[in-house]
Design a protein around this motif. Structure first.
Motif, short mmCIF file in Angstrom:
data_model
loop_
_atom_site.label_atom_id
_atom_site.label_comp_id
_atom_site.label_asym_id
_atom_site.label_seq_id
_atom_site.Cartn_x
_atom_site.Cartn_y
_atom_site.Cartn_z
N ALA A 400 -39.53 42.97 -35.66
CA ALA A 400 -40.67 42.96 -36.58
C ALA A 400 -40.38 43.87 -37.76
O ALA A 400 -39.69 44.88 -37.62
N MET A 401 -40.92 43.52 -38.92
CA MET A 401 -40.81 44.36 -40.11
C MET A 401 -42.19 44.87 -40.48
O MET A 401 -43.14 44.07 -40.58
N THR A 402 -42.34 46.16 -40.66
CA THR A 402 -43.63 46.74 -40.99
C THR A 402 -43.68 47.27 -42.41
O THR A 402 -44.77 47.50 -42.94
N GLU A 403 -42.53 47.50 -43.02
CA GLU A 403 -42.50 47.99 -44.39
C GLU A 403 -41.24 47.51 -45.07
O GLU A 403 -40.24 47.19 -44.42
N ALA A 404 -41.30 47.43 -46.40
CA ALA A 404 -40.14 46.97 -47.16
C ALA A 404 -40.14 47.62 -48.54
O ALA A 404 -41.19 47.99 -49.07
N ARG A 405 -38.95 47.75 -49.09
CA ARG A 405 -38.82 48.14 -50.49
C ARG A 405 -38.86 46.86 -51.32
O ARG A 405 -38.39 45.82 -50.87
N ASP A 422 -49.91 41.44 -49.79
CA ASP A 422 -51.03 40.76 -49.15
C ASP A 422 -50.58 39.53 -48.37
O ASP A 422 -51.08 39.26 -47.27
N VAL A 423 -49.64 38.76 -48.93
CA VAL A 423 -49.17 37.56 -48.24
C VAL A 423 -48.36 37.94 -47.01
O VAL A 423 -48.56 37.39 -45.91
N LEU A 424 -47.43 38.87 -47.15
CA LEU A 424 -46.55 39.25 -46.03
C LEU A 424 -47.28 40.11 -45.01
O LEU A 424 -46.86 40.16 -43.84
N GLY A 425 -48.31 40.81 -45.43
CA GLY A 425 -49.04 41.67 -44.50
C GLY A 425 -48.28 42.92 -44.12
O GLY A 425 -48.46 43.45 -43.03
N ILE A 426 -47.43 43.43 -45.04
CA ILE A 426 -46.65 44.63 -44.76
C ILE A 426 -46.75 45.59 -45.94
O ILE A 426 -47.08 45.19 -47.06
N SER A 427 -46.47 46.87 -45.69
CA SER A 427 -46.47 47.88 -46.74
C SER A 427 -45.26 47.67 -47.65
O SER A 427 -44.15 47.38 -47.17
N ILE A 428 -45.48 47.84 -48.94
CA ILE A 428 -44.44 47.64 -49.94
C ILE A 428 -44.29 48.91 -50.76
O ILE A 428 -45.28 49.49 -51.23
N ALA A 429 -43.05 49.38 -50.94
CA ALA A 429 -42.77 50.54 -51.78
C ALA A 429 -41.74 50.15 -52.83
O ALA A 429 -40.75 49.48 -52.52
#
Length: 505
Positions: A400-405, A422-429
């Motif tokens: 599973a992926m919970t965050e991405a750059r 919002d679409v992926l449902g993960i935190s983005i930095a």
């Protein structure tokens, strides 16, 4: 290292070459880019002249040094990156035989299908990937059938960044990530595969020696120094493919992290401990030792964005950049869902998860209520929906992926970044620096001994300028829309194939 506190990274992108100089704090002190031309002499072909890369490197290296008011002898090392599996064929005299075939080229569609049908499971067992037109193996098979003289004259096969680096050092080698990208590499044995070469009648002696990403492989020669403005004897580090380097340069080094790239194509990479069990996504050795990464891609992102701009938004005295800014304001003015308008970004076929070069793009659900701004919003969301397809394929590998750059030209839009979250449902930095040339410069610094290893270099230098958390309500709304998006895509498969039969690309 004396006063050699600066490091150069060079990246060959799809549309430009960028040279970046950084210091030991990861600050960019000089950077320059030069446009590259992609040629398409026949439908489905995408080629570049390697000499254009060298010309671009010579100009941008001087410009980047001048911008930073740096002397050439202050550079501690140089490293390179480029798009993977781009073959450069060289003859006995060291001359390039033909233009380099890019990852986006689809001419080897029939060869890839043939290799998959006849050897698919065996190839996956050795290379941990399956044939598609993007890989070197089917491209070389196409050349064997359609340009046999070119292969007969070949004495060395390079991939893009290795050929360009050879212009600096006069050496011949590649790293294990690039080797895996040719589909001619045995990932378990970490060596070239005689069996995969035999499938296309290729002599393994044409393939380069293998080294580590951070190995110093040579020094800038006298001739290269005169051409580039670099100092004679400057250490040159191997480097790696752009997806590996830019994921690393974005600070995604821990297992389960990764990067979303909004560039010519859109990609998601996920860092793993080992290659996944299925062939639905691509698997590569990561530049960080003992790590792998999986990658999936949607073929058209910034290229689709540019097409929309040029087709519907140019004119009215606006420059290209001004038109993009106007489009971004339009997208921000439309609520999530684009008024029920959907966009499938398959303008150049599609990779993950369908691997079908015959798919076509569309806007679906158009009514009289839709204005130009709805089409921009739908494009942003359609690319994000395709990335959600990619994320599902990646997570089907059991991680599973919970965050991405988030990186790439499209990441400069705050609206698009939030849509992706919002679409992926993960935190983005969003990192402070998003170009692959920055990651290549960090690799150069590690190779020169400025940092003990790649993770330490990233920890000390990578900073972030924006963070986006997914809105749970918007995520659910987008999941409902994605279900329609997915069903519509599948319902149109046969229609797309029939249209392609009538009017090939």
């Amino acid at each position: 290292m004396g006063n050699k506190h600066y490091f150069i990274g060079i990246d060959i992108g799809a549309g430009s070459l960028t040279t970046t100089v950084i210091d030991l704090q990861g600050q960019v002190v000089g950077s320059a880019s030069a446009e590259l031309t992609t040629h398409s002499p026949h439908a489905g072909w995408s080629e570049q002249d390697p000499h254009d890369w060298w010309h671009a490197l010579c100009g941008t290296a001087r410009q980047a040094l001048a911008q930073g008011s740096l002397a050439a002898d202050q550079i501690g090392a140089v490293a390179l990156s480029a798009g993977a599996h781009t073959p450069v064929l060289v003859d006995a005299a060291g001359q390039v035989i033909r233009p380099a075939i890019l990852w986006s080229d689809t001419r080897s569609r029939l060869e890839a299908a043939e290799l998959k049908e006849n050897h698919g499971s065996e190839i996956f067992g050795i290379a941990r990937n399956v044939p598609a037109p993007t890989w070197t193996q089917p491209q070389l098979l196409w050349l064997a059938r359609h340009e046999p003289d070119a292969l007969a004259r070949t004495k060395r096969l390079y991939v893009a960044k290795d050929w360009l680096r050879a212009q600096l050092t006069d050496t011949w080698e590649t790293d294990h990530t690039e080797a895996a990208g040719t589909l001619l590499y045995d990932v378990q044995r970490r060596q070239w595969s005689d069996r995969l070469c035999a499938m296309i009648g290729l002599d393994p002696a044409l393939l380069p020696p293998l080294v580590a990403v951070t190995d110093v492989v040579g020094q800038v020669t006298t001739a290269a120094a005169a051409a580039t403005g670099l100092a004679v004897g400057t250490p040159v580090v191997c480097g790696s493919s752009d997806t590996s380097i830019e994921t690393y340069g974005a600070g995604a080094v821990a297992l389960g992290t990764g990067a979303v790239k909004l560039a010519t194509a859109a990609t998601i990479t996920m860092v793993n401990a080992e290659p996944g069990p299925t062939a639905s996504v691509i698997h590569y050795p990561f530049c960080v030792p003992d790590h792998w990464y999986a990658i999936g891609a949607t073929n058209s992102c910034a290229s689709a964005h540019r097409w929309l701009r040029d087709t519907f938004f140019s004119g009215n005295g606006m420059t290209g950049a001004q038109a993009f800014q106007a489009m971004d304001r339009d997208a921000a003015s439309v609520p999530a869902g684009a008024g029920g308008l959907l966009f499938h970004p398959y303008l150049q076929g599609e990779r993950t998860p369908y691997w079908d070069p015959l798919l076509r793009g569309d806007f679906l659900g158009i009514t009289f209520a839709h204005e130009r701004r709805h089409f921009v919003r739908a494009l942003y969301e359609g690319v994000a929906f395709s990335l959600y397809d990619v994320l599902q394929a990646l997570e089907a590998q059991g991680k599973a992926m919970t965050e991405a750059r988030i990186i790439g030209g499209g990441s400069h839009s705050a609206t698009w970044r939030q849509i992706v979250a919002d679409v992926l449902g993960i935190s983005i930095a969003m990192p402070r620096i998003t170009d692959a040339s920055f990651g290549a410069a960090l690799v150069a610094a590690v190779g020169a001994g400025a940092f003990p290893d790649l993770p330490t270099a990233a920890e000390r230098t990578v900073a972030f300028v924006a963070h986006h958390e997914p809105d749970p309500r918007q995520h659910q709304r987008y999941l409902d829309m994605h279900a329609i998006y997915r069903d519509a895509a599948r319902a149109l498969f046969d229609i797309n194939h029939r249209l392609s039969a009538i009017s090939p690309r």
